[in-house]
Design a protein around this motif. Structure first.
Motif, PDB file in Angstrom:
ATOM      1  N   ASP A   1       0.805  -1.224   0.000  1.00 51.08           N
ATOM      2  CA  ASP A   1       0.000   0.000   0.000  1.00 51.08           C
ATOM      3  C   ASP A   1       0.838   1.274   0.000  1.00 51.08           C
ATOM      4  N   GLU A   2       2.080   1.217   0.458  1.00 49.79           N
ATOM      5  CA  GLU A   2       2.913   2.422   0.484  1.00 49.79           C
ATOM      6  C   GLU A   2       3.884   2.479  -0.684  1.00 49.79           C
ATOM      7  N   LEU A   3       4.381   1.337  -1.114  1.00 48.52           N
ATOM      8  CA  LEU A   3       5.318   1.320  -2.248  1.00 48.52           C
ATOM      9  C   LEU A   3       4.574   1.507  -3.567  1.00 48.52           C
ATOM     10  N   ALA A   4       3.418   0.875  -3.680  1.00 52.15           N
ATOM     11  CA  ALA A   4       2.712   0.866  -4.959  1.00 52.15           C
ATOM     12  C   ALA A   4       2.365   2.267  -5.476  1.00 52.15           C
ATOM     13  N   PRO A   5       1.849   3.172  -4.601  1.00 54.70           N
ATOM     14  CA  PRO A   5       1.538   4.511  -5.120  1.00 54.70           C
ATOM     15  C   PRO A   5       2.773   5.209  -5.705  1.00 54.70           C
ATOM     16  N   LEU A   6       3.958   4.942  -5.116  1.00 58.71           N
ATOM     17  CA  LEU A   6       5.177   5.542  -5.665  1.00 58.71           C
ATOM     18  C   LEU A   6       5.430   5.002  -7.066  1.00 58.71           C
ATOM     19  N   LEU A   7       5.289   3.688  -7.203  1.00 52.10           N
ATOM     20  CA  LEU A   7       5.548   3.056  -8.501  1.00 52.10           C
ATOM     21  C   LEU A   7       4.499   3.485  -9.531  1.00 52.10           C
ATOM     22  N   ALA A   8       3.279   3.780  -9.040  1.00 52.46           N
ATOM     23  CA  ALA A   8       2.180   4.112  -9.956  1.00 52.46           C
ATOM     24  C   ALA A   8       2.382   5.462 -10.638  1.00 52.46           C
ATOM     25  N   ARG A   9       3.377   6.195 -10.191  1.00 57.75           N
ATOM     26  CA  ARG A   9       3.648   7.480 -10.873  1.00 57.75           C
ATOM     27  C   ARG A   9       4.073   7.239 -12.323  1.00 57.75           C
ATOM     28  N   HIS A  10       4.832   6.122 -12.519  1.00 55.51           N
ATOM     29  CA  HIS A  10       5.327   5.871 -13.871  1.00 55.51           C
ATOM     30  C   HIS A  10       4.851   4.545 -14.439  1.00 55.51           C
ATOM     31  N   HIS A  11       4.073   3.816 -13.671  1.00 55.88           N
ATOM     32  CA  HIS A  11       3.696   2.478 -14.133  1.00 55.88           C
ATOM     33  C   HIS A  11       2.249   2.185 -13.804  1.00 55.88           C
ATOM     34  N   ARG A  12       1.719   1.229 -14.551  1.00 54.34           N
ATOM     35  CA  ARG A  12       0.425   0.664 -14.160  1.00 54.34           C
ATOM     36  C   ARG A  12       0.736  -0.385 -13.085  1.00 54.34           C
ATOM     37  N   VAL A  13       0.174  -0.229 -11.889  1.00 53.21           N
ATOM     38  CA  VAL A  13       0.563  -1.108 -10.768  1.00 53.21           C
ATOM     39  C   VAL A  13      -0.646  -1.906 -10.252  1.00 53.21           C
ATOM     40  N   VAL A  14      -0.448  -3.196 -10.213  1.00 55.94           N
ATOM     41  CA  VAL A  14      -1.484  -4.089  -9.680  1.00 55.94           C
ATOM     42  C   VAL A  14      -0.823  -4.990  -8.629  1.00 55.94           C
ATOM     43  N   ALA A  15      -1.497  -5.166  -7.486  1.00 55.12           N
ATOM     44  CA  ALA A  15      -0.990  -6.103  -6.465  1.00 55.12           C
ATOM     45  C   ALA A  15      -2.062  -7.170  -6.228  1.00 55.12           C
ATOM     46  N   MET A  16      -1.627  -8.341  -5.915  1.00 63.87           N
ATOM     47  CA  MET A  16      -2.602  -9.419  -5.669  1.00 63.87           C
ATOM     48  C   MET A  16      -2.263 -10.197  -4.404  1.00 63.87           C
ATOM     49  N   THR A  17      -3.307 -10.774  -3.814  1.00 65.82           N
ATOM     50  CA  THR A  17      -3.107 -11.654  -2.655  1.00 65.82           C
ATOM     51  C   THR A  17      -3.290 -13.082  -3.143  1.00 65.82           C
ATOM     52  N   ARG A  18      -2.290 -13.906  -2.934  1.00 65.93           N
ATOM     53  CA  ARG A  18      -2.407 -15.276  -3.450  1.00 65.93           C
ATOM     54  C   ARG A  18      -3.465 -16.054  -2.659  1.00 65.93           C
ATOM     55  N   ARG A  19      -3.885 -17.145  -3.235  1.00 66.45           N
ATOM     56  CA  ARG A  19      -4.914 -17.950  -2.561  1.00 66.45           C
ATOM     57  C   ARG A  19      -4.411 -18.415  -1.188  1.00 66.45           C
ATOM     58  N   GLY A  20      -5.345 -18.540  -0.268  1.00 67.53           N
ATOM     59  CA  GLY A  20      -4.973 -19.023   1.063  1.00 67.53           C
ATOM     60  C   GLY A  20      -4.685 -17.915   2.050  1.00 67.53           C
ATOM     61  N   GLY A  21      -4.702 -16.639   1.596  1.00 68.77           N
ATOM     62  CA  GLY A  21      -4.360 -15.558   2.524  1.00 68.77           C
ATOM     63  C   GLY A  21      -5.304 -14.377   2.354  1.00 68.77           C
ATOM     64  N   GLY A  22      -5.259 -13.462   3.339  1.00 72.64           N
ATOM     65  CA  GLY A  22      -6.014 -12.216   3.282  1.00 72.64           C
ATOM     66  C   GLY A  22      -7.476 -12.427   2.938  1.00 72.64           C
ATOM     67  N   TYR A  23      -7.951 -11.615   1.974  1.00 75.46           N
ATOM     68  CA  TYR A  23      -9.360 -11.728   1.595  1.00 75.46           C
ATOM     69  C   TYR A  23      -9.536 -12.655   0.391  1.00 75.46           C
ATOM     70  N   SER A  24      -8.491 -13.295  -0.055  1.00 80.26           N
ATOM     71  CA  SER A  24      -8.610 -14.254  -1.155  1.00 80.26           C
ATOM     72  C   SER A  24      -9.215 -15.556  -0.645  1.00 80.26           C
ATOM     73  N   SER A  25      -9.710 -16.342  -1.609  1.00 78.32           N
ATOM     74  CA  SER A  25     -10.299 -17.633  -1.202  1.00 78.32           C
ATOM     75  C   SER A  25      -9.228 -18.516  -0.580  1.00 78.32           C
ATOM     76  N   LYS A  26      -9.701 -19.421   0.276  1.00 78.43           N
ATOM     77  CA  LYS A  26      -8.772 -20.368   0.907  1.00 78.43           C
ATOM     78  C   LYS A  26      -9.246 -21.781   0.598  1.00 78.43           C
ATOM     79  N   PRO A  27      -9.145 -22.155  -0.669  1.00 80.64           N
ATOM     80  CA  PRO A  27      -9.631 -23.493  -1.027  1.00 80.64           C
ATOM     81  C   PRO A  27      -8.714 -24.571  -0.440  1.00 80.64           C
ATOM     82  N   ASP A  28      -9.169 -25.801  -0.547  1.00 76.00           N
ATOM     83  CA  ASP A  28      -8.413 -26.930   0.015  1.00 76.00           C
ATOM     84  C   ASP A  28      -7.407 -27.493  -0.976  1.00 76.00           C
TER      85      ASP A  28
END
Lengths: 302, 860
Positions: free
Chosen positions: B575-602
């Motif tokens: 959340d803090e690095l990405a806005p800096l990078l977004a000045r010159h780039h299209r920036v997307v971050a993702m949470t892999r499965r099993g963590g955060g608000y992403s699904s936690k399938p078996d």
């Protein structure tokens, strides 16, 4: 006939407050057919159970085949046969299976004798015990008690509830196969056993009233009928050897227990009543038993 | 002993009772097959009653066939030796119960592929888990059989006895006092100490039954035997129910330690307890059951529901609270099994003012309690302290690798085990047979995924009580697709030490009352003010049926950057690095499965599948090509994608991520590091004041010399906005372990695209702002640092040599959370790297921007 196969001394057994057997002194001579008789509730079954160590006496001593009853073990039971009208058998077994089982228990089991007895009693070997009639059960029990030729056979009311034909069959079987066996038989069917007993013991209310060889018993018991010369009262006290004396008008009736001959009896009566006319009749075992029973009842009422 | 007579009696009994004997034998044999093949639904529920009743009928019937109390039974005047008779009678249940079950077991085992040795052991030895209470029934049954004449009498007497023993005393049995050890599912049995009470309750009545046999058969003392039956029932009630009232738990633990001693007591001196929350989650009892936040806290501690007794008996103003406590410095891979715990409140005196027993038990050391309003009145306004006293057993593992092939394998020192996928492929059934001796506990898990562990109930009985028995344990490992499962790990846990520890804390709820106030009826937890204000557009991308991943679009234009978080972290960690990078780039971050608000399938935690998720997100976000930036464990996805899909990526940036993490157990340095890390005290728990808002948390993190995470990341992974749970990591251990378990050695040689690896060198977390007076700690940290440096150096060299054109940047004095600790340097390095690769790609080294050097040149 002098050895004692079975002997008790001062045996007593209580069930709670009820005195079932009291001061029992019994001697069964070897080779005898010893009848233990008495009315229902006299204590016969309890006595036999005491003898077989099914019950333990509260007091007294019992010796069976020379062994204290409480020490009777498998070895002793190999020489003892016991038949009781209330005996509980393995109902699910066929007769053949039952005899197979018993054969292993008794080293002296005679297979031929078993077969012969079964044939004689017409027992169906493949039938389950639960499907046998009462008569057949008793016959089966007899086979199970005779096939190993026991030295002592104890029979608790073996004839009770049997019809006449079966009774005769059982008695005949018994007499044929148990010639060398001492038999202790309890019964209240006195007519049936009279013919083959050698000794008799009479019990009432847990007490033994008498025991002796049947010949001497029948010899000394006589039913006496006296015609008196005048109306008289009974002598007091009653002579000890008279049972159930009764006077009706000129006629005196009693049962004497020490009959020797007519002359002696005449003298004894004359001593109390002067000149009389006297008749005496021999008595059956049943009549003797009845007279003993009634006399005891009267004595107790007094 | 005349066996001929024994045989004759047995034969007579079998023939005489053949319908019942046959039924019993068939039932006991069928039971084995029904259980092993699960032929009848719910059989397990009603079989005990059916088998007990049938077995009891058969036993009563056979003894009553030649009833010793009878006056008319045939055997009384037959030459039947008593000893042979008793042996034959006892042989009957053996013949119609034990033998059919044993033969059926032998056949079933052989059919199921067990070896003859295993099948024989299984068949011959007694199975006490099949009839845990059989030894309690048998003495009463035998005594009843010899003192009654008919089945009706016998069964009637048995039913009357059990009613008197268990039904009538029930109202008088209360939950135990805190100072006593409860018998039952909750304590003795649950803790595996049931044998202490059950063993005498089994043995003494058997001896009394033997005495009864002697009285009846040798002495014909029927009345005495009947009295003995009543006495036996009384003794059993005493031994069975006694622990509910009387057993002092210290005494029980002492008895346990004496009767089942540990062969070589482990050096467990350093083991200690710590609270993992400064203030214990607490609520008024009136709200305890229906407060969702508190319920979540209770469930997070692995605690079951409150008992009705706890909720109803103490009144609405009572305080329910949870004590999250963890053991520290337990030897690596060992486990802690709680035996007993109590809480005492002191107010200056040596004796406690209030003592509590747990209201809800858990497997771990966290417990729930109810402080009754009446007790609270005694404590209010006084200087109080809370002492939590624990007795626990340390269990040391013996691990076995077991192939999942449905076959039986001999595991030396354990027994025989088999593992196979069930028909619906949703779990792995593991079945183990231990004979003569069994471990204190048996568990099975997917390899390297401790969170998938399925464990049998513990049993701390000593070996000398087990020699006659076998134990068949069935375990189900759920979610087999979490990881590769050609093999699973079966672990036999042995008692390594018995430990008593206590934790004394000020105040009522874990700290002084100023810090941790009592909950009030209006809900007095401090309302938190947390907000994720980062400039991102959250999206949810479906990567597979039923699997949605959290994606944060930070916008921007220019060459795209896709950011992957480390293990357990989320896209918000950028959340803090990405806005800096977004000045010159299209920036997307993702949470892999099993963590955060992403699904936690078996399923789907192997690196190739996780890499597919990255491609799916790129497709969904319409990123044809991107530079892939990943922190820590994301290095796995980076290397795999760089090797397999170079056409989709312009370059890879490893943020302290380029390490070989495969097979850590085989690496002695990693093993040593694990051991050393186990000795380092953890950071103190987050205090309540820090949880107020991001500013207070930031201040506290700085004061504690800890790295500051973005607000969104704290909300996502530390649950800072949740009452009762704030500061507790919300990590799904299963999925995180699954990701680690699937890691393969990196194939750097396959990476054909430009790659930059930034390493955090000399992590200050390993220098000490901690207790410098603690020489042992200093030495430990120094060794950790040395080993880490050594390992890091090897990895750097490997990256440098194996990745063609790979660049390495070493950031001195940087933490592993390099994105936060060195945001600007990381930003500059990424910018420079992207510029370099775009210049190289276009071949316009002279173009604008291509000549300027990176803000800090890569260190080669």
């Amino acid at each position: 006939m002098s050895e004692t196969v079975l002997e008790t001394r001062g045996v007593a057994k209580r069930f709670g407050r009820f005195e079932a057997v009291e001061d029992l002194d019994l001697r069964v001579p070897e080779g005898s057919v010893f009848a233990l008789i008495g009315p229902n509730g006299a204590g016969k079954t309890t006595t036999l159970r005491l003898l077989m160590n099914i019950l333990r006496p509260d007091r007294g001593e019992i010796r069976v085949l020379g062994t204290a009853s409480q020490r009777l073990g498998p070895r002793d039971f190999e020489r003892i046969g016991y038949v009781s009208e209330s005996q509980k058998l393995p109902e699910g077994l066929t007769l053949a299976q039952y005899f197979d089982y018993l054969r292993i228990l008794y080293p002296a089991w005679d297979r031929e004798l078993e077969r012969a007895l079964c044939a004689q009693f017409e027992l169906p070997p493949a039938r389950r015990i639960r499907h046998l009639s009462h008569g057949m059960r008793m016959k089966a029990l007899l086979v199970a008690a005779l096939a190993y030729r026991p030295k002592l056979l104890v029979l608790d009311e073996p004839l009770s509830g049997l019809d006449t034909l079966v009774r005769d069959e059982v008695v005949n079987g018994l007499l044929q196969q148990a010639a060398d066996t001492t038999i202790l038989i309890s019964s209240h069917e006195l007519a049936e056993i009279e013919s083959f007993t050698t000794h008799v013991a009479f019990m009432q209310n847990g007490r033994l009233l008498l025991q002796e060889a049947i010949e001497s018993l029948q010899a000394r018991f006589r039913e006496v009928s006296v015609t008196l010369s005048a109306v008289r009262e009974l002598p007091q006290p009653r002579p000890a050897s008279w049972l159930l004396p009764e006077i009706e008008g000129h006629r005196l009736r009693f049962i004497t227990t020490d009959y020797a001959d007519e002359a002696a009896l005449f003298r004894q009566v004359a001593q109390h009543f002067g000149a009389v006319r006297l008749e005496s009749e021999p008595m059956s075992l049943r009549a003797i038993a009845n007279s003993l029973m009634q006399q005891r009842k009267r004595d107790l009422q007094r | 002993m005349n066996l001929r007579i024994v045989g004759a009696i047995l034969r007579k009994d079998l023939l005489g009772l053949y319908p019942l004997a046959l039924l019993t034998a068939l039932l006991f044999a069928a039971d084995v097959f029904i259980l092993r093949w699960e032929l009848v639904p719910l059989w397990a529920q009603f079989r005990p009653l059916l088998l007990v009743v049938t077995g009891a009928l058969a036993t009563l019937a056979v003894f009553q066939l030649d009833a010793p109390v009878s006056l008319v039974d045939d055997w009384l005047c037959r030459p039947v030796p008593r000893r042979e008779l008793v042996v034959a009678k006892l042989a009957f249940p053996f013949a119609v119960i034990y033998l059919p079950a044993a033969v059926a077991t032998l056949i079933a085992d052989l059919c199921l592929g067990a070896s003859l040795a295993e099948s024989l052991q299984d068949a011959v030895l007694l199975r006490d888990e099949y009839f845990p209470y059989a030894p309690l029934v048998i003495p009463l049954l035998l005594l009843t059989a010899i003192v009654t004449r008919t089945l009706v009498q016998g069964m009637g007497l048995l039913i009357a006895l059990f009613a008197c023993m268990f039904v009538i005393p029930t109202p008088f049995v209360h939950a135990p006092d805190p100072s006593t050890l409860a018998f039952g599912d909750e304590a003795l049995l649950g803790a595996g100490l049931g044998w202490l009470s059950l063993a005498p309750a089994k043995v003494v009545p058997l001896l009394l039954a033997a005495l009864g046999f002697w009285l009846v058969y040798a002495g014909r003392r029927i009345l005495l035997a009947r009295a003995l039956l009543v006495l036996t029932a009384g003794v059993m009630v005493f031994l069975f129910l006694l622990p509910m009232w009387l057993l002092p738990w210290q005494g029980v633990m002492a008895a346990q330690a004496r009767l089942n001693p540990v062969e070589a007591p482990a050096d467990v001196e350093p083991v200690y307890l710590r609270q993992t929350r400064t203030c214990f989650p607490a609520t008024r009892l009136a709200e305890a059951a229906r407060d969702p936040a508190f319920t979540a806290a209770r469930e997070a501690s692995g605690l079951r529901m409150w008992s009705n007794e706890d909720l109803s008996d103490t009144g609405p103003d009572s305080i329910a609270f949870i004590t999250p406590v963890e053991p520290r410095r337990v030897p690596v891979d060992w486990r802690v099994k709680l035996d007993y715990v109590r809480a005492d409140y002191f107010a200056g005196q040596a004796t406690p003012v209030v003592s509590l027993r747990p209201a809800a038990y858990a497997q771990g050391l966290s417990q729930a309690w109810v402080l009754p309003a009446s007790a609270l009145d005694k404590l209010r306004g006084r200087q109080t302290s809370l002492k939590l006293s624990y007795s626990f057993t340390l269990l040391a593992p013996r691990n076995y690798s077991l192939r999942v092939d449905g076959r039986h394998h001999a595991l030396p020192g354990l027994g025989y085990c088999s593992a196979g996928l069930n028909a619906s492929f949703d779990h792995i059934d593991v079945e183990c047979l231990s004979a003569f001796r069994r471990p204190a506990q048996l568990s099975a898990q997917l390899d390297d995924i401790a969170a998938s562990r399925a464990a049998a109930p513990p049993d701390l009985s000593p070996a000398w009580t087990q020699w006659l028995f076998s134990q068949r344990v069935k375990l189900a490992i759920h979610s087999p697709r979490l990881a590769q499962h050609d093999t699973v790990t079966v672990t036999a846990w042995d008692v390594a030490a018995y430990v008593d520890r206590s934790l004394t804390l000020p105040g009522l709820l874990g700290a002084d009352s100023a810090t941790c106030g009592l909950p009030t009826s209006d809900g007095n937890f401090l309302a938190s003010r947390w907000r994720d204000a980062a400039p991102h557009e959250p999206a949810s991308v479906k990567v597979e049926e039923g699997v949605q991943l959290e994606v944060l679009d930070f916008g921007g234009t220019g060459s795209p950057l896709l950011l992957l978080p480390g293990l357990g972290a989320t896209a918000h960690s950028y959340d803090e690095l990405a806005p800096l990078l977004a000045r010159h780039h299209r920036v997307v971050a993702m949470t892999r499965r099993g963590g955060g608000y992403s699904s936690k399938p078996d399923f789907g935690y192997d690196t190739p599948r996780l890499a597919q998720d990255v491609l799916a997100v790129m497709d969904a976000m319409e990123l044809r090509k991107a530079v892939l930036v990943g922190h820590s464990i994301a290095g796995e996805e980076l290397t795999w994608l760089g090797g397999h899909h170079p056409q989709r990526f312009d370059g890879l940036v490893y943020l302290d991520a380029a390490y070989d993490r495969s097979n850590p157990r085989a690496n002695p340095t990693l093993a040593r590091l694990r051991e050393l890390n186990n000795r380092v005290p953890p950071a103190p728990p987050v205090p309540p004041r820090a949880l107020l808002n991001y500013e207070s948390m930031t201040r506290w993190l700085e004061q504690s010399d800890r790295v500051r995470l973005p607000e969104g990341e704290l909300i996502a992974t530390w649950q800072v906005d949740k009452p009762f749970l704030g500061g507790t990591p919300s990590v799904d251990a299963r999925t995180q372990q699954a990701i680690q378990a699937a890691i393969q050695p990196p194939d750097y040689g396959a990476v054909k695209i430009p790659a930059l690896a930034i390493y955090a060198i000399d992590d200050p977390d390993l220098r000490s702002s901690r207790d410098v007076n603690d020489a042992e700690l200093m030495a430990t940290l120094a060794e950790i640092r040395r080993l880490r440096d050594e390992l890091q150096r090897q990895n750097i060299e490997r990256f440098r040599t194996e990745v063609r054109g790979g660049e390495v940047l070493e950031l001195q004095n940087a933490r592993h959370y390099i994105v936060q600790s060195n945001t600007q340097e990381v930003f500059a390095a990424i910018e420079a790297f992207v510029t370099r690769i775009s210049c190289a790609a276009t071949g316009t080294t002279g173009a604008a921007g291509c000549t300027s050097p990176p803000s800090r040149p890569p260190h080669h």
